[in-house]
Enzyme design. Structure first.
Site, mmCIF file in Angstrom:
data_model
loop_
_atom_site.group_PDB
_atom_site.id
_atom_site.type_symbol
_atom_site.label_atom_id
_atom_site.label_comp_id
_atom_site.label_asym_id
_atom_site.label_seq_id
_atom_site.Cartn_x
_atom_site.Cartn_y
_atom_site.Cartn_z
ATOM 1 N N ALA A 1 30.705 -17.120 6.738
ATOM 2 C CA ALA A 1 30.724 -17.317 6.132
ATOM 3 C C ALA A 1 29.988 -17.391 4.499
ATOM 4 C CB ALA A 1 30.826 -18.636 7.068
ATOM 5 N N ARG B 1 23.774 -14.626 -4.516
ATOM 6 C CA ARG B 1 22.957 -14.102 -4.897
ATOM 7 C C ARG B 1 23.125 -12.570 -5.173
ATOM 8 N NH1 ARG B 1 17.562 -14.988 -4.018
ATOM 9 N NH2 ARG B 1 17.503 -15.600 -2.361
ATOM 10 N N LYS C 1 29.076 -11.081 1.243
ATOM 11 C CA LYS C 1 27.783 -10.076 1.329
ATOM 12 C C LYS C 1 27.769 -9.493 2.708
ATOM 13 C CE LYS C 1 24.530 -13.127 2.384
ATOM 14 N NZ LYS C 1 23.179 -14.304 2.078
ATOM 15 N N TYR D 1 22.914 -13.976 12.296
ATOM 16 C CA TYR D 1 23.786 -14.726 11.475
ATOM 17 C C TYR D 1 24.382 -13.249 11.121
ATOM 18 C CZ TYR D 1 21.215 -19.095 10.477
ATOM 19 O OH TYR D 1 20.653 -20.027 10.579
ATOM 20 N N GLY E 1 14.093 -23.468 7.790
ATOM 21 C CA GLY E 1 13.687 -24.644 8.613
ATOM 22 C C GLY E 1 12.126 -24.386 9.188
ATOM 23 N N TYR F 1 34.783 31.161 -3.247
ATOM 24 C CA TYR F 1 35.842 30.531 -3.192
ATOM 25 C C TYR F 1 36.520 30.833 -1.203
ATOM 26 C CZ TYR F 1 39.542 27.256 -1.616
ATOM 27 O OH TYR F 1 40.432 26.173 -0.996
ATOM 28 N N ASN G 1 32.088 41.496 5.515
ATOM 29 C CA ASN G 1 31.019 41.214 4.138
ATOM 30 C C ASN G 1 32.334 40.977 2.626
ATOM 31 O OD1 ASN G 1 29.579 41.331 1.769
ATOM 32 N ND2 ASN G 1 28.410 42.687 2.438
ATOM 33 N N TYR H 1 46.796 28.139 -2.204
ATOM 34 C CA TYR H 1 47.906 27.848 -2.852
ATOM 35 C C TYR H 1 48.223 27.811 -3.677
ATOM 36 C CZ TYR H 1 48.240 22.528 -4.130
ATOM 37 O OH TYR H 1 48.814 20.954 -4.470
#
Ligand code: UD1
Ligand code: CA
Length: 460
Positions: free
Chosen positions: A8, A13, A20, A98, A142, A368, A379, A389
């Site tokens: 959460a 930063r 994040k 985490y 901690g 293409y 070939n 297209y």
């Protein structure tokens, strides 16, 4: 067990609009890595606590096996776990992870869970285990406070006196807690501390007060506990993760010319004697068969490269299969739906899209070929284009076995070139070319006698 993933937090930063935990490591949101790791432990309940960034996180990572618990506002890690508490099954312990610590290994988590099951002198399943690590610079973390070697509490850096700050063993935040007591302890948390937060870490002292044993477990590697708070740390963790993937491949016999210049963003599986040159990127699911070599600066995504094929420098392959002993590139582009059989050759500046090549077919330069079925030993000359297209619909080109397509030919689809047919250079093919014959569409060549080049008029 239950797994709770804390995700959460804000991530100020990162300096980003993206929450994040959605920033990617190896092309996947870091939270997705943590969720995968959690799943590897087959949890009974999987709860993700989210908040900052709103619904983006649950929307992007929605899955049937995840319960999303919203934490708003974010009043600390203890408060975060409180939001998950209603979903936790009290008959099994709870593992806390985490969302911004993406590289913890399943092995380390399994050892932590095992320690919570079998350690100490308490009742089975009624123990706590904390993943701790000794850091040269523990600033900000901690501290694990021990008395006679036993963990008695965790003191946050901001609340710690000088003597406690001198402790180098820190809380990684990852822990296993018996669930019934956890729910009870959470209810008793106070925010009477330097940050006015509800600290999850305060449950350690609760456990000790009730005689619940608390064990510390160390990870196999320090990087397993690294978190992401900034783009610098994100980049560092990306490199660590990529190095781990690279060394895994090297150990399995893959040749990587430079393991530091190599990126996998998905899954890459390799046969024997595969060699990969520098600066290649592998995305999605990529399979490289025995003896495949990949030249420098190639990008392969969702690709299958069969035994002995060579992919030369600067080739881009997406959603394609390359048959055995084929040679592709340099500078080739294979787009989705392309399937090449054995010993095909596709050379520089050739783009293939949804093209099927039978064995030994070749398009060596500047072409293409889209929506095409190409027969054996065909070939395709330089400058050939399938005009597939018309601005509204796509049409197929069929080139049968042994046809020879002269250079600078346009195949206006739908059109078929019969087996063994030859198309003269420069042909614009608008009707089918019969098998075995030469077809050519080309203005007759003429030479103008007595023609003079214009010359510049004299000035003034
Ligand atoms: C916490 C630990 C600290 C430990 C450190 C390791 C507490 C009180 N402190 O520090 O002992 O050394 O992690 O990195 O637990 N989060 C929420 N909601 C919140 C607050 C945090 O979901 O209200 C999440 C964050 O998104 C993050 C994780 O919890 O994934 C840790 O939060 P963070 O603020 O980085 O850790 P600290 O509380 O500083
Ligand atoms: Ca942190």
């Amino acid at each position: 067990m239950n797994v709770v993933i804390l995700a959460a937090g804000m991530g100020k930063r990162m300096r980003s609009d993206l929450p994040k935990v959605l920033h990617p490591i190896a092309g996947q949101p870091m939270l997705a890595h943590v969720i995968d790791r959690a799943r590897s432990l087959s949890p009974k309940r999987l709860v993700v606590v989210y908040g900052h960034g709103g619904e983006q996180v649950p929307t992007q990572l929605a899955a049937d096996d995840i319960t999303w618990a919203r934490q708003m506002p974010q009043l600390g890690t203890g408060h975060a776990v409180m939001q998950a508490a209603p979903w936790l099954d009290e008959t099994v312990p709870t593992l806390i992870l985490y969302g911004d610590v993406p590289l913890t290994t399943s092995d380390t988590l399994a050892r932590l869970c095992e320690a919570a099951r079998s350690s100490g002198d308490g009742k089975r399943g009624e123990q706590m285990a904390i993943l701790t690590v000794e850091l040269a610079d523990p600033t900000g973390y901690g501290r694990i406070v021990r008395e006679n070697g036993r963990i008695v509490r965790i003191v946050e850096h901001k609340d710690a006196d000088a003597a406690t700050r001198a402790v180098h063993e820190i809380n990684t935040g990852i822990m296993v807690v018996p669930t019934g007591p956890l729910k009870r302890w959470l209810k008793g948390l106070s925010n009477d501390n330097a940050q006015q937060e509800y600290y999850l870490t305060d449950v350690v002292a609760c456990a000790v007060a009730e005689g619940v044993p608390v064990t510390g477990v160390h990870p196999a590697h320090e990087w397993e506990t690294l978190g992401v708070n900034s783009k610098v740390q994100l980049a560092e963790l990306e490199r660590i993760h990529q190095r781990n993937l690279a060394y895994g491949l090297l150990e399995n016999g893959v040749t990587l010319i430079d393991p530091a210049r190599f990126d996998v963003r998905g899954s890459l599986s390799c046969g024997r004697d595969v060699s990969i040159d520098v600066n290649c990127i592998f995305e999605g699911t990529v399979t490289l068969g025995d003896g495949v070599s990949i030249g420098p600066n190639c990008v392969l995504r969702d690709a299958r490269i069969e035994a002995g094929a060579q992919i030369l420098a600067f080739t881009h392959i997406d959603g394609a299969t390359v048959g055995p002993a084929s040679r592709i590139g340099p500078y080739a582009r294979l787009r989705p739906g392309t399937v090449l059989a054995e010993e095909t050759h596709v050379g520089n500046f050739v783009e293939l899209k949804n093209a099927k090549f039978a064995a030994h077919a070749k398009a060596n330069h500047l072409a293409y070929v889209g929506d095409a079925v190409v027969g054996k030993r065909v070939n395709i000359g330089a400058g050939t284009i399938t005009c597939n297209y018309d601005g509204a619909n796509k049409y197929q080109t069929v080139i049968e076995d042994d046809a020879f397509i002269g250079s600078d030919t346009q195949l206006v689809a739908p059109v078929t070139v019969g087996a063994g047919a030859t198309l003269g250079a420069g042909t614009t093919l608008t009707r089918d070319a019969p098998a075995g014959k030469l077809t050519v569409s080309r203005a007759k060549q003429i030479t103008i006698e007595n023609w003079q080049r214009p010359v510049k008029k004299p000035k003034g």
